[in-house]
Design an enzyme around this catalytic site. Structure first.
Site, PDB file in Angstrom:
ATOM      1  NE  ARG A 131      -4.032  -0.064   1.926  1.00  0.00           N
ATOM      2  CZ  ARG A 131      -4.266  -1.371   2.400  1.00  0.00           C
ATOM      3  NH1 ARG A 131      -3.418  -1.600   3.902  1.00  0.00           N
ATOM      4  NH2 ARG A 131      -4.745  -2.359   2.116  1.00  0.00           N
ATOM      5  N   GLY A 132       1.970   1.008   0.499  1.00  0.00           N
ATOM      6  CA  GLY A 132       2.871   2.411   0.650  1.00  0.00           C
ATOM      7  C   GLY A 132       3.326   2.731  -0.714  1.00  0.00           C
TER       8      GLY A 132
END
Length: 446
Positions: A382-383
């Site tokens: 997700r980062g």
């Protein structure tokens, strides 16, 4: 003597005579006196077995005798009713009030002094809602809630299906409710209207039924239909869901937000009946870290993290106090002063949204972003995704069609700093660790 016409309990009183028409009333021997002080009329009625009888009908001694005898026989309570014609208040001039005049005044976004990091994160989420929202943490009294609510003036319009409570997208099947999707499959024409993006406040004391929506059990059991009353998640679909003091939110509501944010859909299960609708929203939260920490599961759902602090410069503090004082004294004039900057920023956001799809990130920069995430030991991908999206949104906001290392350096601390903690007792990194790793991988620094 003036006369009046009054309808009472099915009968009609004309002048001083009353004709009773109600015979079904169960109360007996109950006097009802009505005094018309303006016209000088006193009407006395008695309930008996024959119904409502006027004891003043007739004139002279006979009427008075009947009145005295009825008082002696009466053993019930007395009800006094004014039968006078109501006096109309003097006509006053009606003043037309527009809907904008009745709305709570909103502090202009461009009038907020400082807090550039917070303002940039909010703007980037408006440009690309798929970034996933922003978590704003900072000291009390630093303008967190004011800044978020000021964003309402900058929100663009979107196309929705008219009359649909879920703000369904008429073109994207992923953002359509079940009913709209069936209408599309039947080749029905959908009425489309343009409306402004919603910002929905989620209060801390909200119930789960109010957030998720609830089913009308009576209609479901009697008529066999799924009558659904949409909740706040339905209203926030394709909009913004704002939670002030999110770190104080009850655990059961946190679970609801996690489920909706993970799947993009809200499912209501009640008494064996299941209803689902899209719930894609920008999640914005604010809070004070001194009042409690946020659960890591929910913290990871925020695409970006912004830290705000108290302004230390005396000149800026004085300016903030003066601006707030002028706004409280005359909100309309204060907003008019900032109408031009507000319109310019709104236009800039619309242009950035229009050209966002044309912005590209070179392959070598994509690899370096993922390398930074890997060496920082960030869980999941997700980062990486959020960093790429935020960098593209920033390039579009600055009017470019290609991302530069400067764009990545500006946004990557906000995208990764809240994903680094492994120990809940550790304090939130201010972003220096991310900047140091970025400089090492990219060979670029401020």
């Amino acid at each position: 003597m003036a006369s009046a016409v009054v309808s009472l309990a099915g009968g009609v009183a004309v002048g001083r005579c009353f004709v009773a028409a109600a015979t079904e009333l169960p109360v007996h021997n109950k006097l009802d006196t009505s005094s018309h002080h303006h016209a000088g009329i006193v009407c006395v009625k008695r309930w008996n077995k024959e119904g409502l009888v006027d004891l003043q009908s007739g004139s002279g001694r006979k009427c008075r005798e009947r009145r005295r005898s009825s008082r002696k026989r009466s053993c019930g309570a007395i009800q006094v009713t004014n039968v006078a014609t109501p006096i109309k208040p003097p006509a006053t001039e009606s003043k037309t009030i527009t809907s904008k005049d009745t709305q709570r005044p909103i502090f202009p976004f461009t009038a907020i002094v400082g807090q550039e990091e917070m303002k940039l994160c909010l703007i980037l989420n408006v440009i690309d809602p798929k970034i996933g929202g922003v978590m704003i943490m900072g000291d009390r009294g630093t303008g967190k809630s004011t800044t978020v609510r000021a964003l309402v003036d900058l929100l663009p319009e979107i196309k929705v299906v008219a009359g649909d409570p879920f703000n369904s997208d008429p073109e994207d099947p992923e953002l359509m409710s079940e009913e709209i999707r069936l209408r599309v499959e039947d080749n029905q024409e959908l009425p489309v209207v343009s409306t402004k993006i919603n910002m929905v406040d989620l209060p801390l004391g909200a119930t789960e039924d109010r957030v998720c929506g609830t089913i009308d059990i009576e209609k479901a059991l009697t008529e066999g239909v799924r009558a659904f009353e949409p909740g706040l998640l339905a209203k926030a679909n394709r909009g913004i869901l704002y939670v002030d003091e999110v770190n104080l939110l009850d655990d059961h509501l946190v679970d609801v937000l996690l489920d909706a944010a993970a799947s993009g859909w809200n499912t209501v299960e009640r008494e064996g009946i299941s209803i689902s609708h899209p719930a894609r929203f920008i999640l914005i939260g604010s809070g004070n870290p001194e009042e409690g920490e946020l659960r890591p599961q929910l913290l990871d759902r925020f695409g970006m993290h912004a830290q705000v602090g108290t302004v230390k410069e005396a000149e800026l503090r004085v300016k903030i106090v003066e601006e707030r004082g002028m706004f409280d004294q005359d909100p309309k004039s204060f907003r008019n002063r900032y109408s031009t900057p507000q319109e310019e920023l709104r236009t800039q956001i619309l242009e950035a949204r229009a050209c966002l799809s044309k912005v590209k990130i070179p392959q070598d920069l994509r690899v370096k972003i993922s390398q930074v995430c890997s060496e920082l030991d960030v869980d999941g991908l997700r980062g990486d995704i959020v960093s790429n999206r935020a960098a593209k949104a920033l390039a579009a906001f600055r009017g470019r069609d290609e991302v530069t290392p400067q764009d990545i350096l500006t946004v990557i601390p906000n995208c990764l700093r809240h994903r680094l903690r492994k120990d809940p007792l550790e304090s939130m990194d201010s972003g220096t660790m991310v900047v140091d790793k970025f400089s090492e991988v990219f060979g670029f620094s401020l």
